[in-house]
Design an enzyme around this catalytic site. Structure first.
Site, PDB file in Angstrom:
ATOM      1  N   HIS A  46       0.824  -1.214   0.000  1.00 12.99           N
ATOM      2  CA  HIS A  46       0.000   0.000   0.000  1.00 12.99           C
ATOM      3  C   HIS A  46       0.855   1.260   0.000  1.00 12.99           C
ATOM      4  O   HIS A  46       0.449   2.310  -0.456  1.00 12.99           O
ATOM      5  CB  HIS A  46      -0.900   0.038   1.247  1.00 12.99           C
ATOM      6  CG  HIS A  46      -1.713  -1.189   1.424  1.00 12.99           C
ATOM      7  ND1 HIS A  46      -2.783  -1.483   0.600  1.00 12.99           N
ATOM      8  CD2 HIS A  46      -1.615  -2.215   2.308  1.00 12.99           C
ATOM      9  CE1 HIS A  46      -3.313  -2.633   0.974  1.00 12.99           C
ATOM     10  NE2 HIS A  46      -2.625  -3.107   1.995  1.00 12.99           N
ATOM     11  N   HIS A  90       5.437   6.867   6.514  1.00 14.42           N
ATOM     12  CA  HIS A  90       5.137   6.343   5.179  1.00 14.42           C
ATOM     13  C   HIS A  90       4.692   7.491   4.289  1.00 14.42           C
ATOM     14  O   HIS A  90       4.486   8.615   4.764  1.00 14.42           O
ATOM     15  CB  HIS A  90       4.055   5.259   5.279  1.00 14.42           C
ATOM     16  CG  HIS A  90       2.775   5.786   5.836  1.00 14.42           C
ATOM     17  ND1 HIS A  90       2.448   5.697   7.164  1.00 14.42           N
ATOM     18  CD2 HIS A  90       1.754   6.450   5.242  1.00 14.42           C
ATOM     19  CE1 HIS A  90       1.277   6.279   7.363  1.00 14.42           C
ATOM     20  NE2 HIS A  90       0.836   6.754   6.217  1.00 14.42           N
ATOM     21  N   HIS A  93       2.325   8.937   0.722  1.00 18.03           N
ATOM     22  CA  HIS A  93       1.201   8.783  -0.214  1.00 18.03           C
ATOM     23  C   HIS A  93       1.558   9.587  -1.452  1.00 18.03           C
ATOM     24  O   HIS A  93       2.082  10.698  -1.340  1.00 18.03           O
ATOM     25  CB  HIS A  93      -0.087   9.332   0.406  1.00 18.03           C
ATOM     26  CG  HIS A  93      -0.507   8.607   1.652  1.00 18.03           C
ATOM     27  ND1 HIS A  93      -1.361   7.527   1.629  1.00 18.03           N
ATOM     28  CD2 HIS A  93      -0.171   8.798   2.950  1.00 18.03           C
ATOM     29  CE1 HIS A  93      -1.553   7.085   2.879  1.00 18.03           C
ATOM     30  NE2 HIS A  93      -0.832   7.842   3.697  1.00 18.03           N
ATOM     31  N   GLU A 110      -2.926  13.197   0.421  1.00 17.62           N
ATOM     32  CA  GLU A 110      -4.224  12.796   0.977  1.00 17.62           C
ATOM     33  C   GLU A 110      -5.027  14.030   1.375  1.00 17.62           C
ATOM     34  O   GLU A 110      -6.177  14.170   0.985  1.00 17.62           O
ATOM     35  CB  GLU A 110      -4.017  11.881   2.187  1.00 17.62           C
ATOM     36  CG  GLU A 110      -3.437  10.536   1.782  1.00 17.62           C
ATOM     37  CD  GLU A 110      -3.953   9.399   2.636  1.00 17.62           C
ATOM     38  OE1 GLU A 110      -3.683   9.401   3.849  1.00 17.62           O
ATOM     39  OE2 GLU A 110      -4.612   8.502   2.082  1.00 17.62           O
ATOM     40  N   HIS A 126       3.543  10.980   6.233  1.00 13.07           N
ATOM     41  CA  HIS A 126       2.878  10.822   7.531  1.00 13.07           C
ATOM     42  C   HIS A 126       3.847  10.182   8.522  1.00 13.07           C
ATOM     43  O   HIS A 126       4.344   9.093   8.263  1.00 13.07           O
ATOM     44  CB  HIS A 126       1.643   9.913   7.393  1.00 13.07           C
ATOM     45  CG  HIS A 126       0.530  10.561   6.630  1.00 13.07           C
ATOM     46  ND1 HIS A 126      -0.462   9.838   6.014  1.00 13.07           N
ATOM     47  CD2 HIS A 126       0.263  11.883   6.409  1.00 13.07           C
ATOM     48  CE1 HIS A 126      -1.312  10.694   5.432  1.00 13.07           C
ATOM     49  NE2 HIS A 126      -0.892  11.927   5.648  1.00 13.07           N
ATOM     50  N   THR A 137      -6.167   6.735   7.716  1.00 12.93           N
ATOM     51  CA  THR A 137      -6.763   6.864   6.379  1.00 12.93           C
ATOM     52  C   THR A 137      -6.863   5.521   5.660  1.00 12.93           C
ATOM     53  O   THR A 137      -7.225   5.468   4.494  1.00 12.93           O
ATOM     54  CB  THR A 137      -5.969   7.865   5.506  1.00 12.93           C
ATOM     55  OG1 THR A 137      -4.674   7.318   5.241  1.00 12.93           O
ATOM     56  CG2 THR A 137      -5.827   9.211   6.208  1.00 12.93           C
ATOM     57  N   THR A 138      -6.525   4.446   6.385  1.00 14.63           N
ATOM     58  CA  THR A 138      -6.700   3.084   5.850  1.00 14.63           C
ATOM     59  C   THR A 138      -7.392   2.256   6.933  1.00 14.63           C
ATOM     60  O   THR A 138      -7.350   2.629   8.113  1.00 14.63           O
ATOM     61  CB  THR A 138      -5.336   2.433   5.509  1.00 14.63           C
ATOM     62  OG1 THR A 138      -4.471   2.549   6.641  1.00 14.63           O
ATOM     63  CG2 THR A 138      -4.682   3.080   4.311  1.00 14.63           C
TER      64      THR A 138
HETATM   65 ZN   LIG Z   1      -0.822   7.812   5.724  1.00 13.04          ZN
END
Ligand SMILES: [Zn+2]
Ligand SMILES: *[C@@H]1O[C@H](CO)[C@@H](O)[C@H](O)[C@H]1NC(C)=O
Ligand SMILES: *[C@@H]1O[C@H](CO)[C@@H](O)[C@H](O)[C@H]1NC(C)=O
Length: 326
Positions: free
Chosen positions: A55, A81, A83, A93, A106, A187-188
Protein backbone atom coordinates in the site's frame (compact mmCIF):
# COMPACT_ATOMS: atom_id res chain seq x y z
CA UNK A 1 -12.55 2.14 -0.63
CA UNK A 2 -16.33 2.58 -0.78
CA UNK A 3 -16.70 -0.88 0.77
CA UNK A 4 -14.21 -0.50 3.62
CA UNK A 5 -17.02 0.22 6.07
CA UNK A 6 -18.64 -3.19 5.48
CA UNK A 7 -15.77 -4.90 7.28
CA UNK A 8 -14.52 -1.84 9.19
CA UNK A 9 -17.48 0.22 10.46
CA UNK A 10 -15.18 3.05 11.64
CA UNK A 11 -14.42 3.85 7.99
CA UNK A 12 -18.00 5.10 7.69
CA UNK A 13 -17.74 7.32 10.80
CA UNK A 14 -18.03 11.08 11.01
CA UNK A 15 -14.46 11.92 12.07
CA UNK A 16 -12.63 10.44 9.11
CA UNK A 17 -9.41 11.52 7.39
CA UNK A 18 -8.12 12.93 5.14
CA UNK A 19 -10.01 16.21 4.76
CA UNK A 20 -9.87 19.30 2.62
CA UNK A 21 -8.51 22.20 4.68
CA UNK A 22 -10.50 25.30 3.79
CA UNK A 23 -8.15 28.02 5.06
CA UNK A 24 -10.95 30.56 5.24
CA UNK A 25 -12.76 28.38 7.75
CA UNK A 26 -9.81 27.52 9.99
CA UNK A 27 -9.76 28.93 13.49
CA UNK A 28 -6.62 30.79 14.51
CA UNK A 29 -5.50 29.40 17.87
CA UNK A 30 -2.50 31.30 19.27
CA UNK A 31 -2.14 28.63 21.96
CA UNK A 32 -0.99 26.02 19.40
CA UNK A 33 2.73 25.93 20.22
CA UNK A 34 5.46 24.93 17.73
CA UNK A 35 5.86 21.18 17.24
CA UNK A 36 9.06 20.05 18.96
CA UNK A 37 10.83 16.83 18.06
CA UNK A 38 13.46 14.96 19.98
CA UNK A 39 15.68 12.02 19.09
CA UNK A 40 14.95 12.40 15.38
CA UNK A 41 18.61 12.56 14.37
CA UNK A 42 19.76 8.95 14.06
CA UNK A 43 23.33 7.72 13.59
CA UNK A 44 24.12 5.81 10.37
CA UNK A 45 25.03 2.73 12.39
CA UNK A 46 21.42 2.39 13.50
CA UNK A 47 19.67 0.38 10.77
CA UNK A 48 16.00 0.99 9.97
CA UNK A 49 13.61 -1.38 8.26
CA UNK A 50 12.18 0.00 4.99
CA UNK A 51 9.30 -2.04 3.62
CA UNK A 52 6.95 -2.14 0.64
CA UNK A 53 3.72 -3.37 2.25
CA UNK A 54 1.74 -3.24 -0.98
CA UNK A 55 0.00 0.00 0.00
CA UNK A 56 2.94 2.29 0.69
CA UNK A 57 6.64 2.40 1.53
CA UNK A 58 7.05 2.36 5.28
CA UNK A 59 10.09 3.20 7.39
CA UNK A 60 10.05 1.76 10.91
CA UNK A 61 11.24 4.21 13.54
CA UNK A 62 12.96 3.48 16.86
CA UNK A 63 11.31 4.39 20.17
CA UNK A 64 13.79 7.21 20.79
CA UNK A 65 11.90 9.57 18.43
CA UNK A 66 9.29 11.67 20.19
CA UNK A 67 7.08 14.73 19.95
CA UNK A 68 7.94 16.83 23.01
CA UNK A 69 6.13 20.06 22.21
CA UNK A 70 2.95 21.25 20.50
CA UNK A 71 0.76 18.48 21.90
CA UNK A 72 -0.71 18.35 25.39
CA UNK A 73 0.71 14.84 25.89
CA UNK A 74 3.87 12.95 24.96
CA UNK A 75 3.92 10.88 21.78
CA UNK A 76 6.50 8.37 20.55
CA UNK A 77 7.16 7.61 16.87
CA UNK A 78 6.55 4.18 15.31
CA UNK A 79 6.74 4.54 11.55
CA UNK A 80 6.52 6.93 8.65
CA UNK A 81 5.14 6.34 5.18
CA UNK A 82 4.21 8.24 2.05
CA UNK A 83 1.20 8.78 -0.21
CA UNK A 84 1.65 9.77 -3.84
CA UNK A 85 0.01 10.05 -7.25
CA UNK A 86 1.44 9.15 -10.64
CA UNK A 87 3.54 10.79 -13.34
CA UNK A 88 0.39 12.51 -14.56
CA UNK A 89 -1.26 13.64 -11.33
CA UNK A 90 -0.68 14.60 -7.68
CA UNK A 91 -1.42 12.26 -4.78
CA UNK A 92 -1.44 13.93 -1.36
CA UNK A 93 -4.22 12.80 0.98
CA UNK A 94 -5.11 16.15 2.51
CA UNK A 95 -5.91 19.06 0.24
CA UNK A 96 -5.75 22.80 1.01
CA UNK A 97 -8.46 25.01 -0.51
CA UNK A 98 -9.20 22.08 -2.82
CA UNK A 99 -5.61 21.82 -4.03
CA UNK A 100 -3.91 18.42 -4.00
CA UNK A 101 -0.13 18.36 -3.62
CA UNK A 102 2.29 15.96 -5.36
CA UNK A 103 2.75 13.70 -2.32
CA UNK A 104 2.42 13.58 1.46
CA UNK A 105 4.47 12.16 4.33
CA UNK A 106 2.88 10.82 7.53
CA UNK A 107 4.92 10.30 10.68
CA UNK A 108 2.84 8.15 13.03
CA UNK A 109 3.22 8.47 16.82
CA UNK A 110 1.38 6.95 19.79
CA UNK A 111 0.64 8.37 23.22
CA UNK A 112 3.33 7.22 25.68
CA UNK A 113 0.70 6.58 28.35
CA UNK A 114 -0.25 3.42 26.42
CA UNK A 115 1.87 0.29 26.11
CA UNK A 116 2.28 0.38 22.37
CA UNK A 117 0.74 1.57 19.14
CA UNK A 118 -1.66 -1.39 18.93
CA UNK A 119 -3.13 -0.56 22.31
CA UNK A 120 -3.00 3.22 21.81
CA UNK A 121 -4.84 3.30 18.50
CA UNK A 122 -8.21 2.41 19.98
CA UNK A 123 -8.22 5.38 22.42
CA UNK A 124 -9.38 8.89 21.42
CA UNK A 125 -6.02 10.43 22.40
CA UNK A 126 -4.00 7.43 21.22
CA UNK A 127 -2.32 8.67 18.06
CA UNK A 128 -0.63 11.78 16.71
CA UNK A 129 0.29 11.98 13.03
CA UNK A 130 2.52 14.68 11.58
CA UNK A 131 1.70 15.28 7.92
CA UNK A 132 3.54 17.37 5.36
CA UNK A 133 3.07 18.00 1.66
CA UNK A 134 5.81 17.19 -0.86
CA UNK A 135 6.23 19.31 -3.97
CA UNK A 136 8.66 19.43 -6.88
CA UNK A 137 11.42 21.98 -6.37
CA UNK A 138 14.68 22.91 -8.08
CA UNK A 139 17.03 20.75 -6.02
CA UNK A 140 17.56 17.16 -4.94
CA UNK A 141 16.51 16.58 -1.33
CA UNK A 142 19.33 14.73 0.52
CA UNK A 143 17.02 13.44 3.28
CA UNK A 144 14.56 11.84 0.84
CA UNK A 145 17.52 10.25 -0.96
CA UNK A 146 18.01 8.12 2.15
CA UNK A 147 14.67 6.46 1.33
CA UNK A 148 14.27 6.80 -2.44
CA UNK A 149 17.69 5.35 -3.29
CA UNK A 150 16.58 2.02 -1.81
CA UNK A 151 13.18 1.69 -3.50
CA UNK A 152 14.53 -0.39 -6.39
CA UNK A 153 15.38 -3.15 -3.87
CA UNK A 154 11.82 -3.41 -2.55
CA UNK A 155 9.74 -3.23 -5.72
CA UNK A 156 7.57 -6.23 -4.89
CA UNK A 157 4.95 -6.30 -2.16
CA UNK A 158 6.34 -7.57 1.14
CA UNK A 159 9.96 -6.86 0.28
CA UNK A 160 12.12 -5.01 2.78
CA UNK A 161 15.62 -3.64 3.23
CA UNK A 162 17.57 -2.12 6.10
CA UNK A 163 18.76 1.44 5.58
CA UNK A 164 21.27 3.48 7.63
CA UNK A 165 19.89 5.98 10.13
CA UNK A 166 19.79 9.69 9.22
CA UNK A 167 18.16 12.90 10.45
CA UNK A 168 14.48 11.95 10.14
CA UNK A 169 13.45 15.57 10.93
CA UNK A 170 14.95 16.50 7.55
CA UNK A 171 11.97 14.75 5.91
CA UNK A 172 9.65 17.33 7.50
CA UNK A 173 9.47 21.09 6.76
CA UNK A 174 11.98 23.37 8.48
CA UNK A 175 9.15 25.45 9.95
CA UNK A 176 7.25 23.44 12.57
CA UNK A 177 5.43 26.50 13.92
CA UNK A 178 2.90 26.85 11.12
CA UNK A 179 0.37 24.06 11.01
CA UNK A 180 -3.25 22.94 11.00
CA UNK A 181 -4.70 20.75 13.68
CA UNK A 182 -7.85 18.62 13.73
CA UNK A 183 -9.27 15.38 15.10
CA UNK A 184 -9.45 12.61 12.54
CA UNK A 185 -8.66 9.01 11.74
CA UNK A 186 -6.30 6.53 10.16
CA UNK A 187 -6.76 6.86 6.38
CA UNK A 188 -6.70 3.08 5.85
CA UNK A 189 -8.69 0.31 7.60
CA UNK A 190 -9.44 -0.02 10.45
CA UNK A 191 -9.89 3.80 10.15
CA UNK A 192 -9.86 4.28 13.95
CA UNK A 193 -10.96 7.82 14.78
CA UNK A 194 -8.15 8.32 17.24
CA UNK A 195 -5.68 10.57 15.40
CA UNK A 196 -4.81 14.10 16.46
CA UNK A 197 -3.60 15.42 13.12
CA UNK A 198 -0.96 18.05 12.50
CA UNK A 199 -0.67 19.13 8.87
CA UNK A 200 2.18 21.54 8.27
CA UNK A 201 1.71 24.70 6.23
CA UNK A 202 5.24 24.67 4.85
CA UNK A 203 5.86 22.10 2.13
CA UNK A 204 8.92 19.91 1.50
CA UNK A 205 10.68 20.08 -1.86
CA UNK A 206 12.02 17.14 -3.87
CA UNK A 207 13.60 17.24 -7.32
CA UNK A 208 11.51 16.18 -10.29
CA UNK A 209 13.62 13.02 -10.65
CA UNK A 210 13.05 12.13 -7.02
CA UNK A 211 9.30 12.56 -7.37
CA UNK A 212 9.30 10.35 -10.48
CA UNK A 213 11.31 7.75 -8.61
CA UNK A 214 8.72 7.71 -5.84
CA UNK A 215 5.75 7.15 -8.16
CA UNK A 216 7.29 4.58 -10.52
CA UNK A 217 9.30 2.12 -8.42
CA UNK A 218 6.94 0.11 -6.25
CA UNK A 219 4.38 -2.54 -7.12
CA UNK A 220 1.23 -3.57 -5.28
CA UNK A 221 -0.22 -7.04 -4.59
CA UNK A 222 -1.56 -7.32 -8.16
CA UNK A 223 1.96 -6.61 -9.35
CA UNK A 224 0.76 -3.35 -10.89
CA UNK A 225 2.53 -0.06 -10.25
CA UNK A 226 1.71 1.20 -6.76
CA UNK A 227 0.29 4.63 -7.55
CA UNK A 228 -2.44 7.00 -6.34
CA UNK A 229 -2.38 5.41 -2.89
CA UNK A 230 -4.42 8.18 -1.33
CA UNK A 231 -7.90 8.11 0.14
CA UNK A 232 -10.42 10.72 -1.11
CA UNK A 233 -11.17 13.61 1.26
CA UNK A 234 -13.86 12.90 3.84
CA UNK A 235 -16.74 15.02 5.07
CA UNK A 236 -15.88 17.32 8.02
CA UNK A 237 -19.24 16.69 9.71
CA UNK A 238 -18.93 19.96 11.62
CA UNK A 239 -15.41 19.38 12.94
CA UNK A 240 -13.12 22.33 13.66
CA UNK A 241 -9.79 22.81 11.92
CA UNK A 242 -7.45 24.96 13.99
CA UNK A 243 -4.52 26.95 12.58
CA UNK A 244 -1.46 27.91 14.62
CA UNK A 245 -1.15 31.04 12.49
CA UNK A 246 -3.40 33.77 11.20
CA UNK A 247 -4.61 33.15 7.68
CA UNK A 248 -6.28 35.99 5.78
CA UNK A 249 -9.85 35.04 6.61
CA UNK A 250 -9.46 32.84 9.64
CA UNK A 251 -11.57 33.36 12.72
CA UNK A 252 -9.63 34.26 15.86
CA UNK A 253 -10.09 31.99 18.82
CA UNK A 254 -8.45 33.18 22.02
CA UNK A 255 -8.40 30.66 24.84
CA UNK A 256 -7.89 31.52 28.49
CA UNK A 257 -4.18 31.08 29.33
CA UNK A 258 -3.11 27.64 30.52
CA UNK A 259 -6.00 25.89 28.86
CA UNK A 260 -5.08 23.30 26.26
CA UNK A 261 -6.89 22.54 23.01
CA UNK A 262 -8.20 19.36 24.53
CA UNK A 263 -11.03 20.91 26.50
CA UNK A 264 -12.60 23.80 24.67
CA UNK A 265 -15.21 22.54 22.25
CA UNK A 266 -17.99 24.30 24.14
CA UNK A 267 -15.95 27.51 24.48
CA UNK A 268 -15.45 27.72 20.75
CA UNK A 269 -19.09 28.11 19.89
CA UNK A 270 -19.75 30.54 22.74
CA UNK A 271 -16.79 32.78 21.85
CA UNK A 272 -18.12 32.82 18.31
CA UNK A 273 -21.40 33.96 19.72
CA UNK A 274 -19.80 36.63 21.90
CA UNK A 275 -18.03 38.01 18.81
CA UNK A 276 -21.28 38.27 16.91
CA UNK A 277 -23.04 39.97 19.83
CA UNK A 278 -20.20 42.47 20.18
CA UNK A 279 -20.31 43.31 16.49
CA UNK A 280 -24.05 43.97 16.64
CA UNK A 281 -23.62 46.02 19.83
CA UNK A 282 -21.00 48.27 18.27
CA UNK A 283 -23.15 48.63 15.17
CA UNK A 284 -26.11 49.79 17.24
CA UNK A 285 -23.91 52.12 19.31
CA UNK A 286 -22.59 53.73 16.15
CA UNK A 287 -26.08 54.14 14.70
CA UNK A 288 -27.37 55.77 17.92
CA UNK A 289 -24.39 58.18 18.07
CA UNK A 290 -24.84 59.13 14.42
CA UNK A 291 -28.57 59.71 14.94
CA UNK A 292 -27.96 61.83 18.06
CA UNK A 293 -25.42 63.90 16.15
CA UNK A 294 -27.83 64.46 13.25
CA UNK A 295 -30.61 65.46 15.65
CA UNK A 296 -28.23 67.92 17.35
CA UNK A 297 -27.28 69.49 14.00
CA UNK A 298 -30.91 69.64 12.98
CA UNK A 299 -31.93 71.31 16.23
CA UNK A 300 -29.18 73.94 15.98
CA UNK A 301 -30.07 74.68 12.41
CA UNK A 302 -33.71 75.21 13.25
CA UNK A 303 -32.74 77.48 16.20
CA UNK A 304 -30.59 79.59 13.90
CA UNK A 305 -33.41 79.87 11.42
CA UNK A 306 -35.65 81.08 14.26
CA UNK A 307 -33.10 83.79 15.11
CA UNK A 308 -33.04 84.93 11.52
CA UNK A 309 -36.79 85.06 11.23
CA UNK A 310 -38.05 88.62 11.82
CA UNK A 311 -41.23 87.52 13.58
CA UNK A 312 -39.33 85.71 16.30
CA UNK A 313 -36.55 88.29 16.68
CA UNK A 314 -38.76 90.48 18.84
CA UNK A 315 -39.04 87.73 21.40
CA UNK A 316 -35.29 87.60 21.69
CA UNK A 317 -34.75 91.30 22.05
CA UNK A 318 -37.48 91.76 24.65
CA UNK A 319 -35.90 89.24 27.01
CA UNK A 320 -34.47 91.94 29.24
CA UNK A 321 -35.19 90.02 32.40
CA UNK A 322 -32.22 87.76 31.74
CA UNK A 323 -29.91 90.77 32.03
CA UNK A 324 -31.31 91.60 35.40
CA UNK A 325 -30.54 88.23 36.78
CA UNK A 326 -26.84 88.43 35.89
ZN1 LIG B 1 -0.82 7.81 5.72
C1 LIG C 1 0.28 28.17 3.81
O1 LIG C 1 -0.25 29.44 4.18
C2 LIG C 1 -0.32 30.39 3.14
C3 LIG C 1 -0.91 31.68 3.66
O2 LIG C 1 -0.69 31.91 4.99
C4 LIG C 1 -1.18 29.86 2.01
O3 LIG C 1 -1.16 30.75 0.94
C5 LIG C 1 -0.69 28.50 1.54
O4 LIG C 1 -1.59 27.98 0.59
C6 LIG C 1 -0.59 27.54 2.71
N1 LIG C 1 -0.05 26.27 2.24
C7 LIG C 1 -0.36 25.11 2.83
C8 LIG C 1 0.25 23.91 2.25
O5 LIG C 1 -1.06 25.05 3.81
C1 LIG D 1 -10.49 17.04 19.61
O1 LIG D 1 -11.14 16.15 20.49
C2 LIG D 1 -10.97 16.49 21.85
C3 LIG D 1 -11.57 15.38 22.69
O2 LIG D 1 -12.85 15.09 22.29
C4 LIG D 1 -11.62 17.84 22.08
O3 LIG D 1 -11.53 18.21 23.45
C5 LIG D 1 -10.90 18.88 21.22
O4 LIG D 1 -11.49 20.13 21.37
C6 LIG D 1 -10.97 18.46 19.76
N1 LIG D 1 -10.13 19.34 18.97
C7 LIG D 1 -10.61 20.02 17.93
C8 LIG D 1 -9.63 20.83 17.18
O5 LIG D 1 -11.78 20.00 17.61
Amino acid sequence: QEHWNVEYPNCGGNMQSPINIDMGRTIFSPDLRPIQLSGYSLPAKEKLRLKNNGHTVQLELPESLAITGGYAQQYRAVQLHLHWGSLSGPGSEHTVNGRRFAAEIHVVHYNTKYDGVEEAMIYPDGLAVLGAFLEVGPRENPYYREILDHLYKIQGKGEEVFVPGFDIAGLLPANLKLYFHYNGSLTTPPCYQTVKWTVFNQTVLLSRDQMSMLVTHLRNDDNNLLQNNYRPVQNLHGRWVLASFQTTHSVVKQLPPGKDEGSTTAGESSSFHAGDVLAVLFGVLFAVTALAFLLYIYKHRSQNTRLDSPTKSKVIYTAASTENTV
